[in-house]
Design a protein around this motif. Structure first.
Motif, short mmCIF file in Angstrom:
data_model
loop_
_atom_site.label_atom_id
_atom_site.label_comp_id
_atom_site.label_asym_id
_atom_site.label_seq_id
_atom_site.Cartn_x
_atom_site.Cartn_y
_atom_site.Cartn_z
N LYS A 56 2.91 4.56 6.62
CA LYS A 56 3.66 3.33 6.89
C LYS A 56 4.89 3.63 7.73
O LYS A 56 5.21 2.89 8.67
CB LYS A 56 4.06 2.65 5.58
CG LYS A 56 2.92 1.90 4.93
CD LYS A 56 3.37 1.20 3.65
CE LYS A 56 2.24 0.40 3.03
NZ LYS A 56 2.64 -0.26 1.79
N ASP A 69 -2.76 -3.36 10.12
CA ASP A 69 -2.50 -4.01 8.83
C ASP A 69 -2.92 -3.07 7.70
O ASP A 69 -3.91 -2.36 7.81
CB ASP A 69 -3.29 -5.31 8.73
CG ASP A 69 -2.85 -6.33 9.76
OD1 ASP A 69 -1.64 -6.42 10.03
OD2 ASP A 69 -3.74 -7.02 10.31
N TYR A 70 -2.17 -3.12 6.60
CA TYR A 70 -2.47 -2.29 5.43
C TYR A 70 -3.14 -3.13 4.36
O TYR A 70 -2.72 -4.24 4.07
CB TYR A 70 -1.18 -1.67 4.87
CG TYR A 70 -1.40 -0.94 3.57
CD1 TYR A 70 -2.04 0.28 3.56
CD2 TYR A 70 -1.01 -1.50 2.36
CE1 TYR A 70 -2.27 0.95 2.37
CE2 TYR A 70 -1.22 -0.84 1.17
CZ TYR A 70 -1.85 0.39 1.18
OH TYR A 70 -2.09 1.05 0.00
N ASN A 71 -4.21 -2.55 3.75
CA ASN A 71 -4.89 -3.23 2.65
C ASN A 71 -5.63 -2.18 1.82
O ASN A 71 -6.57 -1.56 2.32
CB ASN A 71 -5.87 -4.29 3.17
CG ASN A 71 -6.52 -5.07 2.06
OD1 ASN A 71 -6.03 -5.09 0.93
ND2 ASN A 71 -7.61 -5.71 2.37
N ASN A 72 -5.21 -1.99 0.59
CA ASN A 72 -5.94 -1.16 -0.37
C ASN A 72 -6.26 0.25 0.16
O ASN A 72 -7.42 0.60 0.32
CB ASN A 72 -7.22 -1.89 -0.81
CG ASN A 72 -7.80 -1.29 -2.06
OD1 ASN A 72 -7.08 -0.69 -2.86
ND2 ASN A 72 -9.09 -1.45 -2.24
N TYR A 73 -5.22 1.02 0.44
CA TYR A 73 -5.34 2.40 0.92
C TYR A 73 -6.09 2.51 2.25
O TYR A 73 -6.77 3.50 2.51
CB TYR A 73 -5.99 3.32 -0.13
CG TYR A 73 -5.16 3.46 -1.37
CD1 TYR A 73 -4.00 4.23 -1.36
CD2 TYR A 73 -5.51 2.80 -2.54
CE1 TYR A 73 -3.21 4.34 -2.49
CE2 TYR A 73 -4.73 2.92 -3.68
CZ TYR A 73 -3.58 3.70 -3.64
OH TYR A 73 -2.80 3.81 -4.77
N SER A 74 -5.94 1.50 3.08
CA SER A 74 -6.59 1.52 4.38
C SER A 74 -5.75 0.73 5.38
O SER A 74 -5.19 -0.30 5.05
CB SER A 74 -7.99 0.89 4.27
OG SER A 74 -8.64 0.89 5.50
N LYS A 103 -9.11 2.45 12.44
CA LYS A 103 -9.21 2.34 10.98
C LYS A 103 -8.76 3.66 10.39
O LYS A 103 -9.24 4.73 10.79
CB LYS A 103 -10.64 2.03 10.56
CG LYS A 103 -10.79 1.85 9.06
CD LYS A 103 -12.11 1.20 8.73
CE LYS A 103 -12.35 1.04 7.26
NZ LYS A 103 -11.41 0.29 6.52
#
Length: 181
Positions: A56, A69-74, A103
């Protein structure tokens, strides 16, 4: 004769553990649908949460990946535009800026970056009144049309080598060494 046979067996043994030169080159891999992806795994001595925190911070300071964009360790999204740093001997189609889909998957003590859909900005070519406006993808430059393999010519290999070096440079986490004490 025994030495020759031994060397031949040794060469075959080493070749069996190397990359498949028809479908892999540097960190590029040719998929079944003839799309080319760039994939690299980076290892860290840290937990998933620590790696996410590092990524981040890196994302916010890196203009190439700051739209992810960040979502659930990805992390995922389209990159900003960048150029290949060494343009000597490059084909005209890759001398413009490129962007791609990125990704980043995070696991314990490592993260994997996968780049797909790498495309170059359209370039306008004027042939004395006849004008074309073509955009190129990495597959146009590096994948053989009628075969499931990466081109072996010097131009394609140079483009992939330079892109690999630039992507490693853009996407490798660098330690901030604060020498002010």
């Amino acid at each position: 004769m025994k030495i020759f046979t031994t060397l031949l067996i040794f060469a075959v043994y080493l070749n069996s553990f190397s990359q498949n030169s028809k479908t892999e080159y540097k960190n590029f891999k040719l998929q079944e649908n003839k799309t080319l992806i760039w994939q690299k795994v980076f290892e860290f001595d840290a937990s998933k949460d620590s790696i996410v925190k590092l990524l981040k911070a890196f994302k916010s300071s890196n203009s190439f990946i700051n739209k992810l964009d960040y979502n659930n360790y990805s992390f995922s999204g389209t990159s900003n535009y960048s150029k290949i740093s060494d343009m000597n001997g490059m084909p005209l189609g890759v001398q413009t800026e490129f962007n791609c889909f990125i990704k980043i998957d995070v696991k314990e003590q490592k993260h994997r970056i996968t780049i797909s859909d790498l495309k170059f900005k359209p370039i306008t070519i004027d042939f004395g009144g006849i004008e074309t406006n073509n955009s190129f993808s990495i597959e146009d430059i590096a994948v053989r049309n009628n075969y499931h393999e990466i081109r072996k010519n010097n131009t394609a290999r140079k483009v992939l080598t330079n892109l690999n070096n630039d992507l490693l440079n853009l996407l490798t986490l660098k330690e901030n060494k604060n020498e002010d004490w």
